[in-house]
Design a protein around this motif. Structure first.
Motif, short mmCIF file in Angstrom:
data_model
loop_
_atom_site.label_atom_id
_atom_site.label_comp_id
_atom_site.label_asym_id
_atom_site.label_seq_id
_atom_site.Cartn_x
_atom_site.Cartn_y
_atom_site.Cartn_z
N LEU A 116 0.67 -1.10 -0.09
CA LEU A 116 0.10 0.11 -0.04
C LEU A 116 0.74 1.27 0.00
CD1 LEU A 116 -2.82 -1.16 2.41
CD2 LEU A 116 -2.91 -0.93 0.04
N LEU A 117 2.01 1.42 0.70
CA LEU A 117 2.84 2.51 0.80
C LEU A 117 3.70 2.39 -0.60
CD1 LEU A 117 4.36 2.34 4.29
CD2 LEU A 117 2.88 3.81 3.45
N GLN A 118 3.92 1.49 -1.11
CA GLN A 118 4.37 1.50 -2.54
C GLN A 118 3.57 1.98 -3.50
OE1 GLN A 118 5.65 -2.60 -3.79
NE2 GLN A 118 7.64 -1.38 -4.83
N ILE A 119 2.35 1.67 -3.56
CA ILE A 119 1.41 2.33 -4.35
C ILE A 119 1.20 3.73 -4.21
CG2 ILE A 119 -1.14 2.20 -5.06
CD1 ILE A 119 -0.87 -1.00 -4.72
N LEU A 120 1.19 4.12 -2.74
CA LEU A 120 0.95 5.54 -2.45
C LEU A 120 2.16 6.22 -3.00
CD1 LEU A 120 -0.52 7.72 -0.91
CD2 LEU A 120 0.53 7.04 1.02
N GLY A 121 3.40 5.82 -2.74
CA GLY A 121 4.37 6.40 -2.95
C GLY A 121 4.70 6.82 -4.60
N LEU A 170 4.84 9.93 -6.60
CA LEU A 170 5.55 10.64 -7.69
C LEU A 170 5.26 10.82 -9.06
CD1 LEU A 170 8.28 7.72 -6.94
CD2 LEU A 170 8.82 9.99 -6.76
N LEU A 171 4.38 10.23 -9.30
CA LEU A 171 3.81 10.56 -10.74
C LEU A 171 2.85 11.78 -10.62
CD1 LEU A 171 2.62 6.86 -11.82
CD2 LEU A 171 4.41 8.31 -12.86
N THR A 172 2.08 11.86 -9.59
CA THR A 172 1.24 13.19 -9.67
C THR A 172 2.22 14.54 -9.51
OG1 THR A 172 -0.60 11.94 -8.54
CG2 THR A 172 -0.41 14.22 -8.38
N ALA A 215 7.40 19.16 -4.18
CA ALA A 215 7.34 18.83 -2.80
C ALA A 215 6.51 17.57 -2.66
CB ALA A 215 6.49 19.84 -1.78
N VAL A 216 5.43 17.47 -3.53
CA VAL A 216 4.94 15.65 -3.50
C VAL A 216 5.52 15.04 -4.01
CG1 VAL A 216 2.70 14.83 -4.72
CG2 VAL A 216 2.49 17.09 -3.71
#
Length: 67
Positions: free
Chosen positions: A7-12, A16-18, A50-51
């Motif tokens: 889940l953290l990997q998907i969030l990260g 990154l893409l956003t 920053a994101v």
């Protein structure tokens, strides 16, 4: 437990893409759609950076939970 790591990997990755997309739009290099309120605005480029950086931290942190 592997689920929090995934889940953290998907969030990260999402962050990154956003963040990269916001930086490119804020710099005016991508204008999709051209009448978007983000295009050419420097504050969105800084926010996207920053994101992007935070997404890199979250993605790196996810490795700790993937056992």
């Amino acid at each position: 437990m592997k689920l929090p790591g995934y889940l953290l990997q998907i969030l990260g990755l999402t962050m990154l893409l956003t963040g990269a997309w916001w930086v490119l739009q804020g710099m005016g290099w991508i204008g999709d759609p051209a009448e978007s309120y983000i295009v050419g605005r420097q504050d969105w480029a800084f926010g996207g950076a920053a994101v992007f950086a935070l997404g890199g931290v979250v993605f790196g942190w996810s490795r700790r939970f993937r056992g």
